[in-house]
Design a protein around this motif. Structure first.
Motif, PDB file in Angstrom:
ATOM      1  N   THR A   1       0.850  -1.189   0.000  1.00 14.69           N
ATOM      2  CA  THR A   1       0.000   0.000   0.000  1.00 14.69           C
ATOM      3  C   THR A   1       0.885   1.237   0.000  1.00 14.69           C
ATOM      4  OG1 THR A   1      -1.835  -1.076   1.156  1.00 14.69           O
ATOM      5  CG2 THR A   1      -1.726   1.326   1.281  1.00 14.69           C
TER       6      THR A   1
ATOM      7  N   SER B   1       0.400  -1.149  -7.196  1.00 19.60           N
ATOM      8  CA  SER B   1       0.125  -1.301  -5.766  1.00 19.60           C
ATOM      9  C   SER B   1      -1.262  -0.772  -5.428  1.00 19.60           C
ATOM     10  CB  SER B   1       1.185  -0.545  -4.958  1.00 19.60           C
ATOM     11  OG  SER B   1       1.038   0.863  -5.142  1.00 19.60           O
ATOM     12  N   THR B   2      -1.643  -0.928  -4.167  1.00 17.64           N
ATOM     13  CA  THR B   2      -2.848  -0.277  -3.651  1.00 17.64           C
ATOM     14  C   THR B   2      -2.481   1.169  -3.337  1.00 17.64           C
ATOM     15  OG1 THR B   2      -3.682  -2.337  -2.707  1.00 17.64           O
ATOM     16  CG2 THR B   2      -4.568  -0.274  -1.813  1.00 17.64           C
TER      17      THR B   2
ATOM     18  N   ALA C   1      -7.458   3.643  -4.626  1.00 20.63           N
ATOM     19  CA  ALA C   1      -8.300   2.697  -3.893  1.00 20.63           C
ATOM     20  C   ALA C   1      -8.918   3.333  -2.660  1.00 20.63           C
ATOM     21  CB  ALA C   1      -7.470   1.483  -3.479  1.00 20.63           C
TER      22      ALA C   1
END
Length: 311
Positions: free
Chosen positions: A140, A159-160, A195
């Motif tokens: 993250t 990635s997040t 996200a």
């Protein structure tokens, strides 16, 4: 989804503890940068988050406060008291003065606590992304928008990704206008490829060690306007008296009167949260709870407002 960024002062930590159940229920993840030498309040806060079934991210290398030279105490707290607690993550603050090697060293040191990278001024994103390599999909990355624009964020596309925007334009209490825009990120973060989103609540990213005398008292209240595409705005209810640093209780009463008048107008769009009910109670009783508690209530209302909007 929502990542509120807190500095670990007393009332910020109390806010997280008081709201641990709601934060957990909504999947909100507080990011905490510890700024006080004593870590007792932080431990109590993380215990509350864990016991509520929630998650939190703790910055292990703070840029501000008592741990900016050495975050070993924070690392020790995570290793000793939250070993094996998957929901408490180590946040690594990527600053302008850090190298890729330093970032990766801190990352490896905290690998057991699911490290989260918090980008706030770092200047070598491409080299870091290459170094992270295959671990990127499990990572993250949180980007403080003022320090990580679109081209920077593209390096971490696998990635997040979470985008944090400072919607609070901090100034002297006496200088606030009655109302201004706060953010639309709660509406648009998905359109930006993120996200989730975050903010610095109504404290702002600018760090100050302590407040000076209150020449004016301000109550900061956010609201979402459904007539304007659900953009979030913020009211600044400021006391009429602004000339001397005396009588904070009287100045709070003046600011609170403005809040109550706006609520009674029926056009405020302010959500009737538990925090607003407390403000109404103070007005009915003529009670002054202290400036720190007022800030806590404003933060609580902000979180409650977003929790309602996000369902």
């Amino acid at each position: 989804m929502y990542y509120p960024f807190f500095r670990g002062k007393q009332f910020e930590l109390i806010t997280i503890r008081d709201m641990a159940d709601l934060l957990a229920a909504k999947g909100f993840v507080p990011v905490i940068e510890p700024v006080r030498e004593s870590l007792g309040g932080l431990k109590k806060t993380l215990d509350a988050v864990r016991d509520a079934g929630g998650s939190a991210i703790v910055i292990v290398n703070p840029y501000h406060g008592d741990h900016q030279e050495n975050g070993a105490g924070i690392t020790g707290l995570l290793q000793e008291d939250f070993n094996g607690v998957d929901t408490i993550s180590a946040g690594i603050l990527l600053r302008h003065d850090m190298t890729v090697e330093e970032v990766m060293g801190c990352y490896r040191k905290h690998v057991d606590h699911h490290p989260v990278l918090v980008h706030s001024g770092f200047t070598e994103p491409k080299a870091l992304a290459k170094e992270l390599g295959d671990s990127m999909p499990d990572l993250t990355n949180i980007f403080v928008e003022d320090h990580a624009e679109l081209l920077y964020r593209r390096n971490f596309g696998d990635s997040t990704r979470i985008l944090v925007r400072d919607g609070f334009r901090k100034q002297r209490n006496a200088d606030y206008v009655e109302m201004e825009e706060f953010s639309e990120l709660h509406v648009t973060y998905d359109d930006l490829g993120m996200a989730g989103f975050g903010d610095f609540l109504m404290v702002g990213d600018a760090y100050t060690e302590g407040g000076g005398p209150a020449y004016a008292v301000a109550i900061h209240i956010t609201f979402i306007d459904p007539d304007k595409d659900n953009v979030m705005y913020i009211y600044h209810f400021v006391s009429k008296d602004k000339e001397t640093p005396t009588d904070p209780a009287g100045k709070f009463a003046q600011a609170l009167e403005k809040l109550i008048e706006k609520l009674d107008s029926g056009t405020s769009h302010i959500l009737e949260t538990e925090a607003i009910k407390e403000f109404k109670g103070f007005h009915a009783k003529g009670h002054f709870p202290g400036l720190g508690y007022i800030k806590k209530l404003s933060m609580k209302h902000h979180i409650e407002t977003l929790a309602d909007y996000l369902g």
